[in-house]
Design a protein around this motif. Structure first.
Motif, mmCIF file in Angstrom:
data_model
loop_
_atom_site.group_PDB
_atom_site.id
_atom_site.type_symbol
_atom_site.label_atom_id
_atom_site.label_comp_id
_atom_site.label_asym_id
_atom_site.label_seq_id
_atom_site.Cartn_x
_atom_site.Cartn_y
_atom_site.Cartn_z
ATOM 1 N N MET A 574 1.012 4.065 -2.130
ATOM 2 C CA MET A 574 -0.278 4.295 -1.228
ATOM 3 C C MET A 574 -0.094 3.379 0.181
ATOM 4 O O MET A 574 0.592 2.229 0.159
ATOM 5 C CB MET A 574 -1.553 3.704 -2.056
ATOM 6 C CG MET A 574 -2.555 4.670 -2.150
ATOM 7 S SD MET A 574 -3.917 3.756 -2.702
ATOM 8 C CE MET A 574 -4.585 3.020 -1.470
ATOM 9 N N THR A 575 -0.678 3.841 0.950
ATOM 10 C CA THR A 575 -0.680 3.269 2.311
ATOM 11 C C THR A 575 -1.679 2.041 2.178
ATOM 12 O O THR A 575 -2.508 1.918 1.421
ATOM 13 C CB THR A 575 -1.214 4.242 3.449
ATOM 14 O OG1 THR A 575 -0.303 5.251 3.510
ATOM 15 C CG2 THR A 575 -1.193 3.397 4.839
ATOM 16 N N THR A 582 -8.888 3.781 -2.402
ATOM 17 C CA THR A 582 -8.566 5.179 -1.583
ATOM 18 C C THR A 582 -8.459 4.927 0.070
ATOM 19 O O THR A 582 -9.106 4.120 0.531
ATOM 20 C CB THR A 582 -9.579 6.220 -1.926
ATOM 21 O OG1 THR A 582 -10.999 5.704 -1.717
ATOM 22 C CG2 THR A 582 -9.404 6.827 -3.580
ATOM 23 N N SER B 59 5.185 5.491 2.206
ATOM 24 C CA SER B 59 3.649 5.893 1.960
ATOM 25 C C SER B 59 3.693 7.270 1.522
ATOM 26 O O SER B 59 4.496 8.272 2.149
ATOM 27 C CB SER B 59 2.955 5.427 3.385
ATOM 28 O OG SER B 59 1.827 6.436 3.421
ATOM 29 N N GLU B 60 2.677 7.532 0.652
ATOM 30 C CA GLU B 60 2.622 9.084 0.407
ATOM 31 C C GLU B 60 2.312 10.229 1.399
ATOM 32 O O GLU B 60 2.602 11.122 1.260
ATOM 33 C CB GLU B 60 1.470 9.277 -0.713
ATOM 34 C CG GLU B 60 0.178 8.803 -0.151
ATOM 35 C CD GLU B 60 -0.760 8.459 -1.349
ATOM 36 O OE1 GLU B 60 -0.581 8.912 -2.516
ATOM 37 O OE2 GLU B 60 -1.851 7.607 -1.452
ATOM 38 N N HIS B 61 1.790 9.486 2.532
ATOM 39 C CA HIS B 61 1.442 10.384 3.706
ATOM 40 C C HIS B 61 2.452 10.650 4.762
ATOM 41 O O HIS B 61 2.340 11.458 5.251
ATOM 42 C CB HIS B 61 0.010 9.712 4.294
ATOM 43 C CG HIS B 61 -1.045 9.663 3.382
ATOM 44 N ND1 HIS B 61 -1.454 10.742 2.755
ATOM 45 C CD2 HIS B 61 -1.696 8.538 3.016
ATOM 46 C CE1 HIS B 61 -2.592 10.304 1.804
ATOM 47 N NE2 HIS B 61 -2.717 9.222 2.343
ATOM 48 N N SER B 122 -2.760 5.189 8.323
ATOM 49 C CA SER B 122 -3.282 3.900 8.381
ATOM 50 C C SER B 122 -4.011 3.508 9.556
ATOM 51 O O SER B 122 -3.525 3.750 10.556
ATOM 52 C CB SER B 122 -2.400 2.697 7.928
ATOM 53 O OG SER B 122 -2.443 1.629 8.608
#
Lengths: 682, 314
Positions: A574-575, A582, B59-61, B122
């Protein structure tokens, strides 16, 4: 030699005519209309590309092409066309962009099936290309003006193509008015030239300025600057441009920003370098100042805009400014009798002209694909598209790097040439006015850095991170023909970036025609990959060399990886969200947020206005609803155009009293006029 | 090709090896000046080694751009390192680009890094990117104008040529235009390398970060490349300043003896400039973000004055 370009050119013109007719005739059968009109445009553009390339790489004799293709009964109006180096160069621009756009349009026009008439779009699209081609090759002021108006009218119909939207109609009217103010100035300018030469032929206009009185020459300079400046979108005549370009269909937006505004540059180059003779100093200074101001203001307004296509339209103003800086410097060198430097500055401007056509075309096509897929142009509703439309994102990134003038792509090459001409201008001229060169160089640096910031915003917010709306989440990759059109332009950007030495010889006939020198040999250093600024000592650059060095150095980071990091794992996580569970799309940076520091720094210009209204439940820490509003003042509209508009309306209202509708009053007017005339003649 | 090969390899090695050391020296001296013991000067090497061996979390994004950026940044800065005269007046890549290419390549690396800041979705990354692009945009005219000033004196944008011209003048450092351009470039150096009045390299508060915020999501090998690039950029900009304005001791060619002597001079000059940077960092507080434009416009005015004085004192 002479036959081939002429044949190709004839084919081109007929191709556009057939395309336009086919579009109109088959308007009830959408697929057929799409295929025929854009297919015909593709072939025609290919022909134009061939004709211009054959001319520009051929010897001087290939430029004797001139013919009247229609008999005309009107005195002075001759339908004569001529393909000289300057025309051939602009024909190259319109044809190369036209080719990519027509291929793109096959896929793009499918989005209009069932909604609007694709055939009509195809017809006007072809007509616009035809008119623009005529503008570039017309050899007679009368015919030039006819083509110019044809171009303006077809562009108007394309701007208002989606006339259901009030936005498009409003932009169309604004464009129509501004365009005609410009045309008025151009007509006056040509009348001045006509007075001096006694004809309308462009041949007779050559170096005409030497035979005109200084006052008339300066008047002609200013009239053409205003007239062509409206079309090119220089500040403060630009206001129609950011309104009109975004509302048109995207293939047309690309054509408007890529080519149509370049007709203004063509007009300025033609008139200043071909017709008006050796310029006084202040012409060049004016052009340089106007260019610097346009470039800076264009990019500043682009930074504040979050409509993807309007942002690109503002960048057109910026790039026109950069082109004008090259032309202005060239005029100053011509005044100082430095033909070599003049040629370098002119090449810098014109190189940027074709570069801008290519990367701006590419970016508009990318924006069109985004709008097609996500049904919005508002960047605040986009995001995450790099995963959903990877190829479009890649091409858009190439365009963004090119327009930000970053090495090794084409924008860097032309801005490098501009910087070098400005720098050498300082040493080559006397007097205090030479301080303008480094100052405008610094403004160009500011412009370039702001453009990079703007395209970090445009690409980053649109394509990266998480999608900010449902439409963006559901976006899909563009169709193969649309991708092919973008790929073509991306390849052209890379080619003009990496191989300037192979492209520069095309400018030789052009600088020979306008300034009497050929400098591609001086610009291309021996060895073939290094670009020099007229001399090896004065500065060199090699985009290809940089790229090759990067390839040679790539083993270093790779070796580090293999040597040290082979055992290291790579996982997805995750960021960082400060420990929250979330990360929602609302938490990302927005386009408004991204440009906020610059909005504050330049607040004297933007006069930002913001209002926050919050309704509270019981404590000021828990707001129930928050309404946030932020906008900037459109300075030119508010300070110049709206007062002007009010003045015109007020005067007209007063004039209305004269037209009361009573017959007696009108009879009195006629009687008084007659009486006055009689007294005058006595 | 062979005579060019050895200088190229030598300068590549010099840039790669010297950059972390210089960063370590600055960090160590800064600590000493603040009455702390500080990390040893070779700590950055250990850090790099550790980062290179560590696992990576992406990061997943993030997209492919996030993975490509460290390479683009590293290579662009390294190429800039080969364009700047270090030991010899003749940098290995002198034909491939001068001052303008240096500025362009640094901008290319920054462009990709700013995009990578936005990529992981982010807010901190976006904030870092926005601030970085803002500050570099207002630093750019000052940098370009001061480089224009020295380029005009030398009649060339070729950095080797510029250094050669300055080295040829006996009292160049007394020339007012030189001094003013030096002052302007020094301020730009502080802004471009993220030093204290502009950015705090040691901060741990996300909201105050600029450079650190952009690279917040990087880890492992990629972080090593980015940290290394940042220190190389610092080395390159400092080299540019010391060799343009104080070319003393620089070799005219690449012979072993003169290069060895030049290395001593070079390191000495770098240490002096590092001392200046450390002093500025220790004696100043970080400026509020919206005071930074004032500082940079002061740099721009200094550069404009430098330009005027080339004109006046000719």
């Amino acid at each position: 030699m002479e036959g081939l370009p002429m044949l190709l050119l004839t084919l081109t013109l007929w191709g556009y005519v057939i395309g336009a007719l086919a579009g109109l005739l088959c308007w009830q059968r959408e697929k057929l209309a799409n295929l025929l009109s854009f297919g015909s445009a593709t072939l025609a553009a290919l022909g134009g590309l061939g004709a211009s390339v054959v001319c520009l790489v051929g010897d001087a004799t290939s430029f004797s092409i001139r013919w009247d293709f229609l008999e005309s009964a009107v005195p002075y109006l001759k339908f004569s066309v001529r393909l000289d180096p300057l025309s051939a160069f602009f024909l190259l621009i319109v044809s190369s962009l036209g080719l990519a756009l027509s291929i793109y349009s096959f896929g793009y026009a499918r989005g209009f099936y069932g909604r609007t008439k694709v055939g009509v779009l195809g017809a006007f699209y072809n007509a616009l290309l035809l008119a623009t081609t005529f503008v570039f090759i017309a050899d007679n002021a009368f015919f030039f003006l006819v083509s110019w108006e044809l171009m303006a009218m077809t562009a108007y119909f394309l701007v208002t193509f989606e006339h259901e939207q009030p936005e498009a109609r409003h932009a169309g009217v604004l464009y129509f008015i501004m365009s005609h103010i410009g045309t008025g100035c151009i007509i006056l300018g040509f009348l001045l030239l006509f007075q001096a030469s006694g004809g309308y032929g462009f041949i007779g206009f050559h170096a005409l300025g030497e035979r005109m009185s200084a006052g008339r020459r300066d008047a002609a300079f200013l009239l053409f600057l205003a007239g062509f400046g409206v079309k090119a979108g220089i500040v403060p005549l630009h206001i129609w441009l950011p309104a009109a370009h975004p509302v048109a269909p995207s293939n047309v937006s690309a054509l408007l920003s890529g080519v149509i505004i370049k007709s203004g540059i063509y007009g300025l180059t033609r008139v200043y370098f071909d017709f008006l003779g050796t310029p006084p100093l202040w012409w060049g200074v004016t052009l340089l100042v106007v260019g610097s101001v346009s470039a800076l203001l264009g990019v500043l307004y682009a930074l504040m805009d979050h409509d993807l296509k309007r942002l690109l339209a503002y960048h057109s103003i910026e790039n026109i400014g950069i082109i004008l800086m090259g032309l202005g410097a060239a005029l100053m060198f011509q005044h100082a009798n430095h033909p070599l430097l003049g040629a370098m500055a002119l090449i810098a401007g014109l190189y940027h002209t074709i570069n801008h056509a290519l990367f701006k075309g590419l970016l508009f096509l990318g924006a069109g694909a985004v709008q097609h897929a996500a049904h919005t142009r508002n960047m605040e509703e986009l995001g995450g598209l790099i995963k959903r439309m990877p190829r479009t994102a890649f091409f858009f990134l190439i365009g963004a790097v090119a327009i930000s003038a970053l090495p090794p792509l084409n924008g860097f090459v032309s801005e490098w040439l501009t910087y070098q001409s400005l720098l050498q201008g300082f040493g080559a001229t006397g007097s205090l006015t030479r301080l303008i060169f480094p100052i405008s160089g610094a403004l160009l640096a500011l412009t370039g850095a702001l453009a990079a910031a703007c395209f970090v915003k445009a690409f980053g917010i649109t394509f990266l991170a998480q999608p900010r709306s449902v439409q963006a989440e559901r976006a899909h990759e563009a169709s193969p023909t649309m991708l092919a059109g973008m790929a073509l332009l991306a390849v052209a950007c890379v080619f003009l970036g990496l191989f300037p030495n192979q492209f520069l010889p095309l400018f030789d006939p052009l600088t020979d025609q306008l300034l009497g020198v050929q400098i591609s040999r001086q610009l291309a250093a021996p060895g073939g990959i290094v670009l020099s600024s007229l001399g090896l000592e004065a500065g060199t650059v090699s985009t290809l060399g940089i790229t090759l060095t990067a390839v040679c150095l790539l083993p270093i980071p790779l070796a580090l990886w293999i040597f040290f990091g082979r055992a290291a794992a790579r996982q997805t996580g995750m960021t960082w969200a400060c420990g929250q569970k979330t990360l929602t799309p609302q938490m990302q940076y927005t386009a408004t947020g991204f440009s906020k520091p610059l909005r504050i720094i330049f607040k004297a210009l933007f006069r930002p206005h913001r209002a926050v209204q919050a309704e509270f439940e019981f404590s000021p820490y828990f707001a129930r609803t928050i309404r946030f509003e932020s906008h900037i003042e459109e300075t030119f509209e508010a300070r110049i155009y709206r007062p002007l508009q009010r003045f015109i309306l007020r005067t007209s209202r007063r004039m209305r009293a004269l037209q009361a509708g009573s017959l007696q009053a009108y009879l009195i007017y006629i009687f008084v006029t007659l009486l006055l005339l009689l007294i005058l003649t006595l | 090709m062979t005579p060019l090969l050895i200088p190229t390899l030598a300068q590549t090695a010099l840039v790669l090896v010297l950059a972390p050391l210089l960063a370590g020296v600055i960090k160590n001296w800064k600590a000493k000046l603040q009455n702390r013991r500080g990390p040893p000067v070779w700590q950055p090497y250990f850090d790099l080694l550790k980062f290179l061996r560590k696992d990576m979390v992406l990061s997943e994004h993030a997209s492919w751009l996030f993975s490509a950026t460290p390479y683009v940044l590293f290579l662009s800065v390294l190429i800039v390192g080969l364009m700047v005269p270090m030991l010899s007046e003749q940098p290995p890549l002198k034909w491939f680009g001068g001052a303008l290419a240096v500025i362009g390549l640094l901008a290319l690396g920054r462009f990709f890094l700013a995009l990578a800041g936005l990529d992981p979705a982010s807010a901190f990354g976006g904030m870092g990117s926005s601030r970085e692009m803002t500050i570099s945009a207002i630093a750019e005219p000052a940098m370009m104008l001061s480089i224009f000033t020295v380029a005009i004196t030398a009649g060339s944008t070729n950095l080797g040529q510029i250094v050669h011209t300055v080295a040829g003048q006996s009292s160049a450092f007394l020339n007012p235009s030189h001094l003013l351009a030096f002052a302007a470039l020094f301020i730009v150096l502080l802004a471009e390398t993220g030093r204290v009045p502009v950015d705090n390299p040691a901060t741990h508060l996300e909201l105050r970060m600029i450079h650190e915020a952009m690279v917040l999501e990087y880890s492992g090998r990629y972080l090593a490349l980015i940290e290394w690039s940042a220190s190389m950029k610092q080395l390159v900009l400092m080299t540019l300043i010391v060799n343009i304005f104080f070319p003393a001791g620089i070799a005219a060619d690449w012979s072993a003896a003169s290069a060895g002597r030049a290395l001593l001079f070079f390191v000495g000059k770098l240490l002096l400039l590092s001392g200046a940077v450390v002093l500025v960092e220790t004696t100043n507080a970080k400026l509020r973000l919206f005071r930074v434009p004032d500082l940079l416009s002061a740099a721009f005015i200094l550069a404009a004055l430098a330009l005027l004085s080339t004109f006046l004192f000719k």
